[in-house]
Design a protein around this motif. Structure first.
Motif, mmCIF file in Angstrom:
data_model
loop_
_atom_site.group_PDB
_atom_site.id
_atom_site.type_symbol
_atom_site.label_atom_id
_atom_site.label_comp_id
_atom_site.label_asym_id
_atom_site.label_seq_id
_atom_site.Cartn_x
_atom_site.Cartn_y
_atom_site.Cartn_z
ATOM 1 N N THR A 21 0.834 -1.201 0.000
ATOM 2 C CA THR A 21 0.000 0.000 0.000
ATOM 3 C C THR A 21 0.870 1.253 0.000
ATOM 4 O O THR A 21 2.010 1.237 0.460
ATOM 5 N N ALA A 22 0.285 2.324 -0.534
ATOM 6 C CA ALA A 22 0.921 3.637 -0.537
ATOM 7 C C ALA A 22 0.067 4.568 0.301
ATOM 8 O O ALA A 22 -1.162 4.584 0.171
ATOM 9 N N TRP A 23 0.709 5.359 1.139
ATOM 10 C CA TRP A 23 0.020 6.221 2.094
ATOM 11 C C TRP A 23 0.517 7.656 1.997
ATOM 12 O O TRP A 23 1.721 7.902 1.903
ATOM 13 N N ASP A 24 -0.415 8.576 2.040
ATOM 14 C CA ASP A 24 -0.121 9.995 2.222
ATOM 15 C C ASP A 24 -0.605 10.314 3.624
ATOM 16 O O ASP A 24 -1.802 10.503 3.849
ATOM 17 N N ASP A 25 0.308 10.276 4.577
ATOM 18 C CA ASP A 25 -0.007 10.394 5.994
ATOM 19 C C ASP A 25 -0.933 9.232 6.378
ATOM 20 O O ASP A 25 -0.523 8.081 6.315
ATOM 21 N N THR A 26 -2.193 9.488 6.711
ATOM 22 C CA THR A 26 -3.114 8.406 7.099
ATOM 23 C C THR A 26 -4.093 8.062 5.981
ATOM 24 O O THR A 26 -5.024 7.288 6.202
ATOM 25 N N ARG A 27 -3.877 8.592 4.785
ATOM 26 C CA ARG A 27 -4.788 8.332 3.671
ATOM 27 C C ARG A 27 -4.204 7.259 2.756
ATOM 28 O O ARG A 27 -3.092 7.397 2.243
ATOM 29 N N LEU A 28 -4.973 6.200 2.561
ATOM 30 C CA LEU A 28 -4.601 5.134 1.640
ATOM 31 C C LEU A 28 -4.779 5.646 0.215
ATOM 32 O O LEU A 28 -5.890 5.992 -0.187
ATOM 33 N N VAL A 29 -3.678 5.728 -0.555
ATOM 34 C CA VAL A 29 -3.753 6.316 -1.893
ATOM 35 C C VAL A 29 -3.389 5.343 -3.002
ATOM 36 O O VAL A 29 -3.620 5.633 -4.178
ATOM 37 N N GLY A 30 -2.832 4.179 -2.671
ATOM 38 C CA GLY A 30 -2.481 3.203 -3.690
ATOM 39 C C GLY A 30 -2.381 1.812 -3.115
ATOM 40 O O GLY A 30 -2.161 1.648 -1.903
ATOM 41 N N LEU A 31 -2.555 0.805 -3.986
ATOM 42 C CA LEU A 31 -2.549 -0.576 -3.517
ATOM 43 C C LEU A 31 -2.213 -1.517 -4.663
ATOM 44 O O LEU A 31 -2.697 -1.332 -5.790
ATOM 45 N N ILE A 32 -1.377 -2.496 -4.371
ATOM 46 C CA ILE A 32 -1.126 -3.633 -5.268
ATOM 47 C C ILE A 32 -1.357 -4.899 -4.457
ATOM 48 O O ILE A 32 -0.869 -5.016 -3.327
ATOM 49 N N ARG A 33 -2.089 -5.823 -5.049
ATOM 50 C CA ARG A 33 -2.342 -7.122 -4.416
ATOM 51 C C ARG A 33 -1.679 -8.197 -5.264
ATOM 52 O O ARG A 33 -1.805 -8.201 -6.492
ATOM 53 N N VAL A 34 -0.968 -9.124 -4.602
ATOM 54 C CA VAL A 34 -0.287 -10.216 -5.299
ATOM 55 C C VAL A 34 -0.688 -11.533 -4.653
ATOM 56 O O VAL A 34 -0.718 -11.652 -3.430
ATOM 57 N N MET A 52 5.263 1.305 -6.835
ATOM 58 C CA MET A 52 4.747 0.089 -6.208
ATOM 59 C C MET A 52 5.108 -1.134 -7.040
ATOM 60 O O MET A 52 5.509 -2.168 -6.501
ATOM 61 N N LEU A 53 4.966 -1.023 -8.350
ATOM 62 C CA LEU A 53 5.271 -2.147 -9.237
ATOM 63 C C LEU A 53 6.747 -2.528 -9.148
ATOM 64 O O LEU A 53 7.089 -3.717 -9.118
ATOM 65 N N GLU A 54 7.622 -1.552 -9.086
ATOM 66 C CA GLU A 54 9.056 -1.842 -8.961
ATOM 67 C C GLU A 54 9.358 -2.525 -7.622
ATOM 68 O O GLU A 54 10.194 -3.437 -7.566
ATOM 69 N N LEU A 55 8.699 -2.122 -6.559
ATOM 70 C CA LEU A 55 8.886 -2.778 -5.260
ATOM 71 C C LEU A 55 8.419 -4.236 -5.324
ATOM 72 O O LEU A 55 9.064 -5.127 -4.760
ATOM 73 N N ILE A 56 7.326 -4.486 -6.001
ATOM 74 C CA ILE A 56 6.817 -5.859 -6.157
ATOM 75 C C ILE A 56 7.770 -6.683 -7.018
ATOM 76 O O ILE A 56 8.061 -7.844 -6.704
ATOM 77 N N LYS A 57 8.258 -6.100 -8.095
ATOM 78 C CA LYS A 57 9.225 -6.818 -8.945
ATOM 79 C C LYS A 57 10.459 -7.214 -8.141
ATOM 80 O O LYS A 57 10.973 -8.322 -8.292
ATOM 81 N N TYR A 73 2.568 -1.470 -18.221
ATOM 82 C CA TYR A 73 3.263 -2.676 -17.773
ATOM 83 C C TYR A 73 4.464 -2.979 -18.660
ATOM 84 O O TYR A 73 5.501 -3.439 -18.168
ATOM 85 N N GLU A 74 4.349 -2.729 -19.943
ATOM 86 C CA GLU A 74 5.479 -2.945 -20.841
ATOM 87 C C GLU A 74 6.658 -2.053 -20.465
ATOM 88 O O GLU A 74 7.808 -2.484 -20.539
ATOM 89 N N ARG A 75 6.386 -0.822 -20.047
ATOM 90 C CA ARG A 75 7.466 0.079 -19.602
ATOM 91 C C ARG A 75 8.185 -0.471 -18.373
ATOM 92 O O ARG A 75 9.319 -0.097 -18.089
ATOM 93 N N HIS A 76 7.525 -1.358 -17.654
ATOM 94 C CA HIS A 76 8.120 -1.957 -16.463
ATOM 95 C C HIS A 76 8.607 -3.387 -16.715
ATOM 96 O O HIS A 76 8.818 -4.141 -15.759
ATOM 97 N N GLY A 77 8.790 -3.745 -17.982
ATOM 98 C CA GLY A 77 9.415 -5.020 -18.317
ATOM 99 C C GLY A 77 8.494 -6.186 -18.593
ATOM 100 O O GLY A 77 8.962 -7.286 -18.889
#
Length: 133
Positions: free
Chosen positions: A45-58, A86-91, A113-117
């Protein structure tokens, strides 16, 4: 400054708000969505202080195959590189797996996604059964 974490510290309400902000139907089922995320292999997850602003599930099998199921960023935060970070962290996390797969919800997202390999699977055809609506 944004913070990224794999700690499942989000609430059902935070998750629902994020999913509904991008018009994903999963947000209409907050109980099931929350339970699914809590039982997923990885939720970054990505957070801006206490606000959830992004998410990747694997979902993964612990050794060979990992499948990215959700990649979403709140509309107010899109265009800031959050999904890419987030995608780079998952990779990096899954770098020793044989396969890291993603099936974009829309073909217009494929260039991201192609830009990320990622590459289109040569003989793959996405298929599913929808059990509930």
């Amino acid at each position: 400054m944004l913070k990224f974490t794999e700690d499942k510290i989000f609430t059902k309400e935070q998750v629902q708000e994020l999913f509904l902000s991008v018009n994903w139907i999963s947000g209409q089922y907050p109980d099931q969505l929350y339970k699914a995320l809590m039982h997923s292999s990885t939720v970054l997850t990505a957070w801006d202080d206490t606000r959830l602003v992004g998410l990747i599930r694997v979902l993964d099998d612990t050794e060979m195959l990992a499948q990215i199921h959700y990649v979403l960023v709140h509309p107010n935060y899109q265009g800031q590189g959050i999904a890419g970070k987030m995608l780079e962290l998952i990779k990096e996390k899954y770098k020793d797996f044989f396969y890291l797969e993603v099936m974009p919800a829309e073909s217009k997202n494929a260039p991201f996604y192609e830009r990320h390999g990622f590459h289109v699977m040569e003989d793959g055809v996405p298929m599913q059964i929808v059990q509930k609506k």
